[in-house]
Design a protein around this motif. Structure first.
Motif, short mmCIF file in Angstrom:
data_model
loop_
_atom_site.label_atom_id
_atom_site.label_comp_id
_atom_site.label_asym_id
_atom_site.label_seq_id
_atom_site.Cartn_x
_atom_site.Cartn_y
_atom_site.Cartn_z
N ASN A 105 112.62 6.04 -8.11
CA ASN A 105 112.63 6.84 -9.33
C ASN A 105 112.10 6.06 -10.52
O ASN A 105 111.34 6.59 -11.33
N LYS A 153 110.15 3.37 -10.41
CA LYS A 153 108.73 3.12 -10.13
C LYS A 153 107.91 4.38 -10.45
O LYS A 153 106.86 4.29 -11.08
N GLY A 154 108.41 5.53 -10.05
CA GLY A 154 107.72 6.79 -10.34
C GLY A 154 107.64 7.06 -11.83
O GLY A 154 106.61 7.54 -12.33
N ALA A 155 108.71 6.73 -12.55
CA ALA A 155 108.70 6.92 -14.01
C ALA A 155 107.65 6.03 -14.67
O ALA A 155 106.97 6.45 -15.61
N VAL A 159 104.86 4.92 -13.24
CA VAL A 159 103.55 5.49 -12.91
C VAL A 159 103.28 6.72 -13.79
O VAL A 159 102.17 6.89 -14.31
N ASP A 160 104.29 7.56 -13.96
CA ASP A 160 104.14 8.75 -14.81
C ASP A 160 103.80 8.36 -16.25
O ASP A 160 102.96 9.00 -16.89
N LEU A 161 104.44 7.34 -16.76
CA LEU A 161 104.18 6.88 -18.13
C LEU A 161 102.72 6.44 -18.28
O LEU A 161 102.05 6.81 -19.25
N ASP A 188 100.22 7.36 -16.34
CA ASP A 188 99.38 8.55 -16.15
C ASP A 188 99.31 9.41 -17.42
O ASP A 188 98.24 9.89 -17.79
N VAL A 189 100.45 9.61 -18.06
CA VAL A 189 100.48 10.42 -19.29
C VAL A 189 99.63 9.77 -20.37
O VAL A 189 98.84 10.43 -21.04
N LYS A 228 96.02 10.29 -19.58
CA LYS A 228 95.65 11.71 -19.66
C LYS A 228 95.08 12.02 -21.04
O LYS A 228 94.20 12.86 -21.19
N GLU A 260 103.53 16.60 -24.89
CA GLU A 260 104.47 15.88 -24.03
C GLU A 260 105.85 15.69 -24.66
O GLU A 260 106.83 15.59 -23.95
N THR A 288 113.72 7.02 -25.75
CA THR A 288 114.64 6.96 -24.61
C THR A 288 116.00 6.45 -25.06
O THR A 288 117.05 6.99 -24.68
#
Length: 102
Positions: A4, A6-8, A10-12, A14-15, A18, A41, A83
């Motif tokens: 989770n 690690k995914g966050a 990667v998402d950060l 990517d955003v 973008k 966002e 956050t």
């Protein structure tokens, strides 16, 4: 590291990408790119992402090196601050719902 987190991360990344590079350097956000990112966002967390004065103020606060753009490190500072603020908000809500003073 959990999947989770690690995914966050990667998402950060990517955003950020973008929105970056549509008006210049692909590794930075211009004021317009930042405005679009904030609006699309983080619109529900920030008041006035469409207000030029609000975007200008956020840009000034984020642009640590005063080069007129926001790089990834400066952007992460915004996300970290939001956050922390959200965490504090939810801690207060939890205390109110349980009646706890801690």
């Amino acid at each position: 590291m959990s999947a989770n987190l690690k995914g966050a991360m990667v998402d950060l990344i990517d955003v950020f990408h973008k929105y970056s590079g549509k008006e210049g350097d692909k590794y930075t956000l211009t004021k317009l790119e930042l405005k679009n990112l904030l609006k699309n966002e983080l619109g529900e967390f920030l008041e006035g992402p469409n207000d030029a004065c609000v975007v200008e103020k956020i840009m000034r606060e984020l642009d640590d090196n005063k080069d007129g753009v926001v790089d990834f490190q400066e952007f992460v500072g915004l996300v970290a601050a939001l956050t922390v603020a959200c965490n504090e908000f939810f801690k207060i809500l939890a205390r109110k719902s349980t009646g706890s003073k801690k």
